[in-house]
Design an enzyme around this catalytic site. Structure first.
Site, mmCIF file in Angstrom:
data_model
loop_
_atom_site.group_PDB
_atom_site.id
_atom_site.type_symbol
_atom_site.label_atom_id
_atom_site.label_comp_id
_atom_site.label_asym_id
_atom_site.label_seq_id
_atom_site.Cartn_x
_atom_site.Cartn_y
_atom_site.Cartn_z
ATOM 1 C CG PHE A 1 -0.233 0.042 2.536
ATOM 2 C CD1 PHE A 1 0.042 1.239 3.167
ATOM 3 C CD2 PHE A 1 0.153 -1.147 3.155
ATOM 4 C CE1 PHE A 1 0.698 1.265 4.397
ATOM 5 C CE2 PHE A 1 0.805 -1.132 4.379
ATOM 6 C CZ PHE A 1 1.077 0.075 4.997
ATOM 7 C CB CYS A 2 1.710 3.890 -1.682
ATOM 8 S SG CYS A 2 0.676 3.816 -3.162
ATOM 9 C CB THR A 3 0.017 8.421 0.096
ATOM 10 O OG1 THR A 3 1.169 8.333 0.921
ATOM 11 C CG2 THR A 3 -0.902 9.510 0.613
ATOM 12 C CB VAL B 1 -3.335 5.342 3.067
ATOM 13 C CG1 VAL B 1 -3.839 5.684 4.468
ATOM 14 C CG2 VAL B 1 -2.228 4.289 3.138
ATOM 15 C CB CYS C 1 1.356 0.181 -3.688
ATOM 16 S SG CYS C 1 -0.261 0.930 -3.704
#
Length: 321
Positions: free
Chosen positions: A182-184, A211, A189
Site C-alpha cells: 500500500f501507499c498514500t 490509504v 504501490c
C-alpha cells in the site's frame, strides 16, 4: 485571494493514471493553461507512462480540470480522490515533464503491461489479516513513522528508488507466496506491484486508491490504520476523517514535526527542528529564517505566500504518493 471563514472549502484532488501518452510533451502547455484559467494550484507530472499529481481549487475549478482531462479518451477513467481544507495547500501552478510519473529507477517496469491484483478498501482488512500475507508499506521512513497499518513492514527507505534493492535483499519469491502493498494514493504501490511481478512473485496485491481511499471508505471503528497519514501538501498530515492532522512541516528539511517535537528547543518555526538542527549548514538555516520572515509578513497582510522548496533538502518529489 485570502480564504475567509465564509469561503467554501478548497477541494484537494489527487489524481493519476498509468496510460501510454506518446504526445505527453505536447499536452503540457494546454494542461497548464487550463489549470491557470480556472485557478487550479498544485503540480501535475506528465510522462510517456501517464499522468500523476495533486492539485487544489474551488469545486468548479476542479470539475473543469477533470472535464478537460476526461475529454481525452485515454484519461476517461483517471483515478482521482478528493479531500477538503480551509487554507490553500499549494501556491503555484506547475506541469512538469518526467521520465517516470513515480520514480522507481528500474527499466521496463510498466503497470500498463502488468500489475498486481487491486484490493478494494472494504476487502483490505481481510487480506492483511491473513497470516500468510506479507504486508509491505511502500512509503518512505518519515511517512511510515507518522502512521501505518497494524503489523505492516517498514522497509525504512528514504526514497522509492531504494525499494527494489530492499525487496531483492529481504524477500524470495519461492518463500513469500503472497504479498500485499500500500501507499498514500495508490500510484507507488501500483508500480511496486509491477516490479514484484517482474521479480517472480506470484500473488501480488495492492490497495486500490491507497490509504486515502481506505480512510474515506472504511469506518474508523473498523479501521486497521494507526496514526495519521502524511500528504504531500501544506496540510502535512490528515486524520482518519481526512481532516487536517496535528503535524507541522519543517520548511528547512521538509520533515513532518509532531506536537511533542515542536516543544523542543531545536524547533524554530520555518528554520530548524530536531530532525535537522545538527545537519543543516548555517547558510541553509539563514535562508530558511529569511523565508519564514517573508511568510510571517505575508500572513500579517492576509496574503498567501509561496513557501517554495530547497532542492538540496527535498526527500522526493511531492507528487510521488
Amino acid at each position: 485571494m485570502p480564504v475567509t471563514a465564509d469561503s467554501p472549502p478548497i477541494v484537494v484532488a489527487a489524481l493519476y493514471k498509468f496510460v501510454t501518452l506518446d504526445d505527453f510533451e505536447a499536452l503540457r502547455e494546454p494542461l497548464r493553461q487550463t489549470m491557470l484559467e480556472h485557478g487550479v494550484k498544485g503540480t501535475l507530472l506528465l510522462a510517456r507512462e501517464g499522468i500523476n499529481g495533486t492539485v487544489a481549487g474551488s469545486r468548479e475549478a476542479i470539475d473543469a480540470l477533470l472535464a478537460w482531462l476526461t475529454a481525452d479518451p485515454r484519461l476517461t477513467d483517471i483515478d482521482h480522490k478528493e479531500s477538503y481544507c480551509d487554507e490553500p495547500p499549494f501556491y503555484r501552478t506547475k506541469v512538469k515533464l518526467k521520465r517516470e510519473i513515480v520514480t522507481i529507477g528500474v527499466p521496463d517496469i510498466n503497470p500498463n503491461d502488468s500489475v498486481g491484483t487491486y484490493v478494494e478498501p472494504e476487502q483490505w482488512n481481510e487480506v492483511i489479516s491473513d497470516p500468510e500475507v506479507l504486508v509491505i508499506d511502500t512509503r518512505n521512513d518519515y511517512e511510515v513513522a507518522i502512521g501505518s497499518f497494524a503489523g505492516a513492514i517498514d522497509p525504512k527507505t528514504t526514497t522509492f528508488r531504494e525499494f527494489p534493492d530492499y525487496v531483492r535483499q529481504h524477500y524470495d519469491p519461492a518463500r513469500h507466496k503472497k504479498v500485499a502493498m500500500f501507499c498514500t494514493g495508490g500510484i507507488r504501490c501500483e508500480k511496486a506491484s509491477s516490479f514484484m511481478l517482474k521479480e517472480g512473485f506470484e500473488e501480488v496485491y495492492h490497495l486500490k486508491g491507497g490509504v486515502l481511499n481506505y480512510l474515506e471508505k472504511v469506518p474508523e471503528a473498523q479501521s486497521l490504520w494507526r496514526g495519521e497519514c502524511f500528504v504531500f501538501d501544506n496540510r502535512v498530515t490528515v486524520r482518519h476523517d481526512l481532516s487536517e492532522g496535528d503535524y507541522e512541516q519543517c520548511h528547512a528539511c521538509r520533515m513532518p514535526v509532531s506536537t511533542e517535537e515542536m516543544r523542543s528547543s531545536a524547533y524554530e518555526p520555518g528554520v530548524s527542528c530536531p530532525h535537522c538542527i545538527d545537519s543543516l549548514p548555517e547558510k541553509t538555516r539563514a535562508a530558511a529564517r529569511e523565508r519564514q520572515r517573508q511568510i510571517d509578513l505575508a500572513k500579517a497582510r492576509g496574503e498567501p505566500h509561496p513557501i517554495g522548496r530547497d532542492p538540496r533538502t527535498m526527500k522526493e518529489d511531492a507528487t510521488e504518493r
